[in-house]
Design an enzyme around this catalytic site. Structure first.
Site, PDB file in Angstrom:
ATOM      1  CG  HIS A 179       0.537  -4.144   5.349  1.00  0.00           C
ATOM      2  ND1 HIS A 179      -0.173  -3.708   4.259  1.00  0.00           N
ATOM      3  CD2 HIS A 179       0.952  -5.402   5.048  1.00  0.00           C
ATOM      4  CE1 HIS A 179      -0.196  -4.652   3.335  1.00  0.00           C
ATOM      5  NE2 HIS A 179       0.483  -5.695   3.796  1.00  0.00           N
ATOM      6  CG  HIS A 234      -1.926  -1.119   1.180  1.00  0.00           C
ATOM      7  ND1 HIS A 234      -2.344  -1.795   2.309  1.00  0.00           N
ATOM      8  CD2 HIS A 234      -2.596  -1.686   0.140  1.00  0.00           C
ATOM      9  CE1 HIS A 234      -3.236  -2.714   1.965  1.00  0.00           C
ATOM     10  NE2 HIS A 234      -3.404  -2.667   0.652  1.00  0.00           N
ATOM     11  CD  GLU A 262      -0.124   0.351   4.555  1.00  0.00           C
ATOM     12  OE1 GLU A 262       0.607  -0.666   4.570  1.00  0.00           O
ATOM     13  OE2 GLU A 262      -1.368   0.287   4.490  1.00  0.00           O
ATOM     14  CD  GLU A 320      -1.534  -3.505   9.305  1.00  0.00           C
ATOM     15  OE1 GLU A 320      -1.103  -2.322   9.240  1.00  0.00           O
ATOM     16  OE2 GLU A 320      -2.243  -4.026   8.422  1.00  0.00           O
TER      17      GLU A 320
END
Length: 363
Positions: free
Chosen positions: A219, A92, A95, A293
């Site tokens: 992420h 993404h 990020e 994450e």
């Protein structure tokens, strides 16, 4: 076995502090790497450490940017019968920190190979493959045009742009519209079919050619370590193993800066996601696969807007988790034949949902 030397943490802080300082500029992305800057940095690392690093081009993006993989091993030009770990970043675009953590981990492994016995042992006994930038077109668009851009730069039939690359893998692709969207304008648009995007095909082809033992996809944001399944709130066959590995990594992370990374099944700990990387990796290759994450925890603490200082601190706390997973792979490697059978390769090319019914029945 959980251990991590203070020497390594001290060395990491020193190395990254000087590295980050040299990257400071008045550019839009500051110490964070654009595609061109990353490309230059990867080539410099290989030129500086040619005996233990090799750079490959996995494919090209829609806008013809290279998707690079950096291989670190004691014989990088050879294919040895060793466990292999894959670290991926930036599915993404917004990020940015997910590019930096695998890149800085690569730099640390290379810089400390000759002076730290633990680093030398893991590099000599394994292969570490790093793909810091899966979505180069999206990243540069995020830097230059719109900071919060997420997807790649596919021009869709309705004149919207972008496919969510972490909804474009073939396992459970499009199984429902909760974990991904059929609408091109959506931020979670899954594409017209599995692997419709050259970026995900590049990752797919790497995994078909290299038999990995484990994988991490970075992420942001939420400070968590997630494992399959993502497409449904169901336990994976190997969930006890995933729970233990995730808990051990979270413990090691917390011992560096005191930050707590929560662990859990992706579908219940975050939200439903179908067609994502970790489900595909586990479903087709039967290896541990994690989404990490990175912090912060929420929008109030910065969301996607990590500070430049976060590059050093987040890399420092994630390095022991990577070393732990590498050492787990080395210790559990049985040297069994892990070659991918032709029928399994064919599964990867089939229409969405193939194999999903049987998978659900096994759960």
């Amino acid at each position: 076995m959980l251990f991590f030397s203070l020497f390594i943490l001290t060395g990491l802080s020193f190395a990254l502090a000087s590295s980050n300082q040299s990257q400071q500029s008045n550019s839009l992305n500051g110490a964070y790497h654009s595609y061109t800057e990353l490309e230059s940095e990867l080539k410099k690392l290989v030129a500086s450490y040619p005996s233990i690093a090799r750079l490959s081009i996995l494919g090209q993006s829609l806008e013809n940017r290279n998707i690079y993989a950096l291989k670190i091993s004691d014989h990088p030009g050879q294919r040895e019968d060793e466990p292999r770990l894959a670290l991926l970043g930036c599915h993404h675009a917004r990020e940015w920190i997910s590019v930096e953590v695998p890149l800085q981990i690569a730099a640390y492994l290379l810089q400390n190979y000759a002076r730290d016995e633990r680093i030398k042992n893991v590099v000599d006994s394994s292969e570490i493959w790093l793909v810091p930038l899966v979505n180069p077109d999206g990243l540069d668009y995020s830097i230059i045009n719109y900071r919060l851009w997420r997807k790649n730069r596919r021009l869709n039939l309705d004149d919207s742009f972008g496919v969510d690359l972490n909804r474009n893998y073939s396992f459970a692709w499009g199984v429902d519209d909760s974990g991904s969207s059929p609408h091109p304008a959506s931020e979670t648009y899954r594409g017209r079919q599995p692997f419709s995007e050259p970026e995900t095909r590049a990752v797919r082809d790497l995994f078909l050619q290299v038999n990995f033992s484990a994988a991490i996809s970075y992420h942001s944001f939420s400070a968590s370590i997630l494992y399959p399944w993502s497409y449904a709130d169901l336990p994976a066959d190997q969930e006890p193993l995933f729970q233990q590995l995730a808990a051990d990594m979270a413990q090691l992370i917390s011992e560096v800066n005191g930050r707590i990374y929560y662990t859990g099944r992706a579908a219940s700990s975050l939200y439903l996601t179908n067609g994502d990387f970790i489900d595909w990796v586990y479903a087709f290759f039967n290896i541990p696969a994690f989404t990490i994450e990175l912090p912060p925890v929420d929008l109030q603490e910065g969301g996607f807007f990590n500070s430049e200082q976060d590059i050093q601190s987040l890399t420092a706390e994630n390095l022991p988790a990577v070393l732990y997973l590498l050492e787990w792979a080395i210790s559990t490697d049985s040297n069994q034949d892990k070659s991918i059978k032709l029928e399994r390769k064919n599964q990867l090319e089939k229409a969405p949902g193939n194999g999903l019914k049987n998978k659900r029945n096994r759960l």
